[in-house]
Motif scaffolding. Structure first.
Motif, PDB file in Angstrom:
ATOM      1  N   GLY A  41       0.851  -1.181   0.000  1.00  0.00           N
ATOM      2  CA  GLY A  41       0.000   0.000   0.000  1.00  0.00           C
ATOM      3  C   GLY A  41       0.886   1.229   0.000  1.00  0.00           C
ATOM      4  N   LEU A  42       0.368   2.346  -0.507  1.00  0.00           N
ATOM      5  CA  LEU A  42       1.153   3.569  -0.629  1.00  0.00           C
ATOM      6  C   LEU A  42       0.518   4.711   0.150  1.00  0.00           C
ATOM      7  N   ILE A  43       1.356   5.425   0.892  1.00  0.00           N
ATOM      8  CA  ILE A  43       0.969   6.700   1.490  1.00  0.00           C
ATOM      9  C   ILE A  43       1.563   7.785   0.599  1.00  0.00           C
ATOM     10  N   VAL A  44       0.723   8.634   0.050  1.00  0.00           N
ATOM     11  CA  VAL A  44       1.156   9.654  -0.896  1.00  0.00           C
ATOM     12  C   VAL A  44       0.995  11.032  -0.256  1.00  0.00           C
ATOM     13  N   SER A  45       2.042  11.850  -0.365  1.00  0.00           N
ATOM     14  CA  SER A  45       2.069  13.188   0.224  1.00  0.00           C
ATOM     15  C   SER A  45       1.883  13.140   1.737  1.00  0.00           C
ATOM     16  N   GLY A  46       2.628  12.216   2.351  1.00  0.00           N
ATOM     17  CA  GLY A  46       2.775  12.246   3.799  1.00  0.00           C
ATOM     18  C   GLY A  46       4.013  13.058   4.150  1.00  0.00           C
ATOM     19  N   THR A  47       4.441  12.962   5.393  1.00  0.00           N
ATOM     20  CA  THR A  47       5.638  13.701   5.809  1.00  0.00           C
ATOM     21  C   THR A  47       6.842  13.304   4.971  1.00  0.00           C
ATOM     22  N   THR A  48       6.983  11.998   4.706  1.00  0.00           N
ATOM     23  CA  THR A  48       8.096  11.519   3.886  1.00  0.00           C
ATOM     24  C   THR A  48       7.999  12.035   2.463  1.00  0.00           C
ATOM     25  N   GLY A  49       6.792  12.292   2.011  1.00  0.00           N
ATOM     26  CA  GLY A  49       6.578  12.877   0.692  1.00  0.00           C
ATOM     27  C   GLY A  49       6.717  14.384   0.672  1.00  0.00           C
ATOM     28  N   GLU A  50       7.255  14.939   1.767  1.00  0.00           N
ATOM     29  CA  GLU A  50       7.496  16.384   1.897  1.00  0.00           C
ATOM     30  C   GLU A  50       6.205  17.197   1.723  1.00  0.00           C
ATOM     31  N   SER A  51       5.133  16.680   2.317  1.00  0.00           N
ATOM     32  CA  SER A  51       3.824  17.326   2.194  1.00  0.00           C
ATOM     33  C   SER A  51       3.801  18.786   2.639  1.00  0.00           C
ATOM     34  N   PRO A  52       4.596  19.191   3.657  1.00  0.00           N
ATOM     35  CA  PRO A  52       4.532  20.604   4.038  1.00  0.00           C
ATOM     36  C   PRO A  52       4.946  21.572   2.934  1.00  0.00           C
ATOM     37  N   THR A  53       5.689  21.074   1.937  1.00  0.00           N
ATOM     38  CA  THR A  53       6.153  21.966   0.872  1.00  0.00           C
ATOM     39  C   THR A  53       5.436  21.719  -0.459  1.00  0.00           C
ATOM     40  N   LEU A  54       4.405  20.867  -0.450  1.00  0.00           N
ATOM     41  CA  LEU A  54       3.612  20.644  -1.655  1.00  0.00           C
ATOM     42  C   LEU A  54       2.366  21.530  -1.618  1.00  0.00           C
ATOM     43  N   SER A  55       2.036  22.123  -2.745  1.00  0.00           N
ATOM     44  CA  SER A  55       0.777  22.858  -2.839  1.00  0.00           C
ATOM     45  C   SER A  55      -0.371  21.862  -2.980  1.00  0.00           C
ATOM     46  N   GLN A  56      -1.590  22.328  -2.731  1.00  0.00           N
ATOM     47  CA  GLN A  56      -2.743  21.445  -2.917  1.00  0.00           C
ATOM     48  C   GLN A  56      -2.850  20.968  -4.365  1.00  0.00           C
ATOM     49  N   ASP A  57      -2.588  21.847  -5.299  1.00  0.00           N
ATOM     50  CA  ASP A  57      -2.669  21.455  -6.709  1.00  0.00           C
ATOM     51  C   ASP A  57      -1.649  20.368  -7.031  1.00  0.00           C
ATOM     52  N   GLU A  58      -0.424  20.518  -6.498  1.00  0.00           N
ATOM     53  CA  GLU A  58       0.601  19.494  -6.723  1.00  0.00           C
ATOM     54  C   GLU A  58       0.171  18.160  -6.110  1.00  0.00           C
ATOM     55  N   ALA A  59      -0.362  18.220  -4.894  1.00  0.00           N
ATOM     56  CA  ALA A  59      -0.777  16.993  -4.216  1.00  0.00           C
ATOM     57  C   ALA A  59      -1.908  16.311  -4.966  1.00  0.00           C
ATOM     58  N   LEU A  60      -2.886  17.070  -5.427  1.00  0.00           N
ATOM     59  CA  LEU A  60      -4.014  16.480  -6.157  1.00  0.00           C
ATOM     60  C   LEU A  60      -3.543  15.804  -7.442  1.00  0.00           C
ATOM     61  N   ARG A  61      -2.617  16.448  -8.133  1.00  0.00           N
ATOM     62  CA  ARG A  61      -2.088  15.845  -9.360  1.00  0.00           C
ATOM     63  C   ARG A  61      -1.272  14.590  -9.030  1.00  0.00           C
ATOM     64  N   LEU A  62      -0.533  14.638  -7.924  1.00  0.00           N
ATOM     65  CA  LEU A  62       0.248  13.483  -7.481  1.00  0.00           C
ATOM     66  C   LEU A  62      -0.663  12.309  -7.129  1.00  0.00           C
ATOM     67  N   PHE A  63      -1.764  12.589  -6.444  1.00  0.00           N
ATOM     68  CA  PHE A  63      -2.718  11.536  -6.096  1.00  0.00           C
ATOM     69  C   PHE A  63      -3.288  10.891  -7.365  1.00  0.00           C
ATOM     70  N   ALA A  64      -3.718  11.734  -8.297  1.00  0.00           N
ATOM     71  CA  ALA A  64      -4.337  11.224  -9.523  1.00  0.00           C
ATOM     72  C   ALA A  64      -3.349  10.398 -10.341  1.00  0.00           C
ATOM     73  N   ALA A  65      -2.102  10.858 -10.415  1.00  0.00           N
ATOM     74  CA  ALA A  65      -1.088  10.129 -11.179  1.00  0.00           C
ATOM     75  C   ALA A  65      -0.784   8.783 -10.525  1.00  0.00           C
ATOM     76  N   THR A  66      -0.713   8.764  -9.201  1.00  0.00           N
ATOM     77  CA  THR A  66      -0.443   7.518  -8.479  1.00  0.00           C
ATOM     78  C   THR A  66      -1.564   6.519  -8.688  1.00  0.00           C
ATOM     79  N   VAL A  67      -2.797   6.979  -8.596  1.00  0.00           N
ATOM     80  CA  VAL A  67      -3.949   6.104  -8.819  1.00  0.00           C
ATOM     81  C   VAL A  67      -3.885   5.475 -10.207  1.00  0.00           C
ATOM     82  N   GLU A  68      -3.538   6.276 -11.198  1.00  0.00           N
ATOM     83  CA  GLU A  68      -3.482   5.781 -12.571  1.00  0.00           C
ATOM     84  C   GLU A  68      -2.401   4.714 -12.730  1.00  0.00           C
ATOM     85  N   ILE A  69      -1.234   4.949 -12.140  1.00  0.00           N
ATOM     86  CA  ILE A  69      -0.126   3.995 -12.260  1.00  0.00           C
ATOM     87  C   ILE A  69      -0.418   2.701 -11.504  1.00  0.00           C
ATOM     88  N   VAL A  70      -0.939   2.836 -10.290  1.00  0.00           N
ATOM     89  CA  VAL A  70      -1.191   1.660  -9.451  1.00  0.00           C
ATOM     90  C   VAL A  70      -2.314   0.799 -10.027  1.00  0.00           C
TER      91      VAL A  70
END
Length: 290
Positions: A41-70
């Motif tokens: 299982g994957l945790i996306v944009s957690g602390t290890t994913g440097e979430s404090p420095t990601l914008s919401q738009d970046e995180a949303l795109r990251l989530f969508a891309a991860t879903v597509e790949i997985v």
């Protein structure tokens, strides 16, 4: 794989390019590497994913891309928490629209230092705002506030709160396991607790080290499931120095250094985090390669 069957979830790093932008082109190689080495299982944009420095738009795109790949192969839990209840509620509504996301990971509010009632009301508000199931995330070393077991158990009674990632120690894990509903998912968020958590009855670990020692962690968990605790404990003892090396300087600098060294290009870090020095990297690699 269903989230209820997963034992090793990886808190995935976020890959960046040379200019520090999120590099979505690097995601497929990283994700396939993790899945090939027993990430369940994957945790996306957690602390290890440097979430404090990601914008919401970046995180949303990251989530969508991860879903597509997985493509449904493993559960995907998206980091959605902040220290602003309203912002968290609005953000999780956006994340819920991404088909294929399993749950939202909601961290204890940091910096504000709420009391236990404030924590309860924060998570209750998010749970009620969310169409997604949520997992609690208690990490007092980063938030300066510890969510007490009683508060976790109180939240576990809410229908949309499905589990917790708890980093407050063995006593808390044991008490949560003993008193939470049977279907409440319990994970440790501390790699060094991976063995102990599993033997206490937790479902498993949300791990950083699984980026690079996933096969060994899987073997340890297989032995625990078989009742071979002595053999599993021996693996745990061998893994501890490697787990410690992964956190020898602020995370995720060590794990990114190891991945880059192994040819899994994830780029650098965003300030205020900085890369390992050459000496730090050499020491980390020496320990990992033993």
């Amino acid at each position: 794989m269903d989230l209820g069957q997963a034992s090793i979830l990886t808190a995935m790093v976020t890959p960046f390019d040379d200019q520090g932008a999120v590099d979505y082109k690097k995601l497929p190689n990283l994700i396939e590497y993790l899945l090939a080495h027993h990430t369940e299982g994957l945790i996306v944009s957690g602390t290890t994913g440097e979430s404090p420095t990601l914008s919401q738009d970046e995180a949303l795109r990251l989530f969508a891309a991860t879903v597509e790949i997985v493509a449904g192969r493993v559960p995907i839990i998206c980091g959605v928490g902040s220290n602003n209840t309203y912002v968290t509620c609005e953000f999780i509504k956006k994340v819920a629209k991404i088909e294929g996301v399993t749950a939202g990971l909601v961290v204890v509010p940091y910096y504000n230092k709420p009391n236990q009632e404030g924590l309860y009301q924060h998570f209750k508000a998010v749970a009620e705002a969310s169409e997604l199931p949520i997992m609690l995330y208690n990490v007092p070393s980063r938030t300066s506030v510890n969510m007490e077991v009683a508060t976790t158990l109180r939240l576990a009674a809410l229908p949309n709160v499905i589990g917790t990632k708890d980093c407050s120690g063995a006593d808390a894990l044991a008490l949560i396991k003993a008193h939470a509903p049977d279907d409440f998912l319990l994970f440790s968020g501390d790699d060094a607790m991976a063995f102990t958590a599993k033997t206490l009855g937790a479902q498993g670990i949300i791990s950083v080290a699984s980026h690079v020692i996933g096969d060994e962690m899987f073997a340890m968990y297989q032995l625990i499931e078989q009742g071979a605790l002595a053999e599993a404990s021996a693996i745990h003892a061998q893994l501890l120095p490697k787990m410690q090396a992964v956190f020898s300087v602020p995370s995720p600098a060590p794990i990114k250094a190891i991945l880059n060294h192994r040819g899994i290009d994830v780029g650098g870090l965003r300030l205020p985090l900085v890369a390992c020095t050459p000496t730090e990297k050499e020491n980390i690699l020496m320990i990992l390669n033993k």
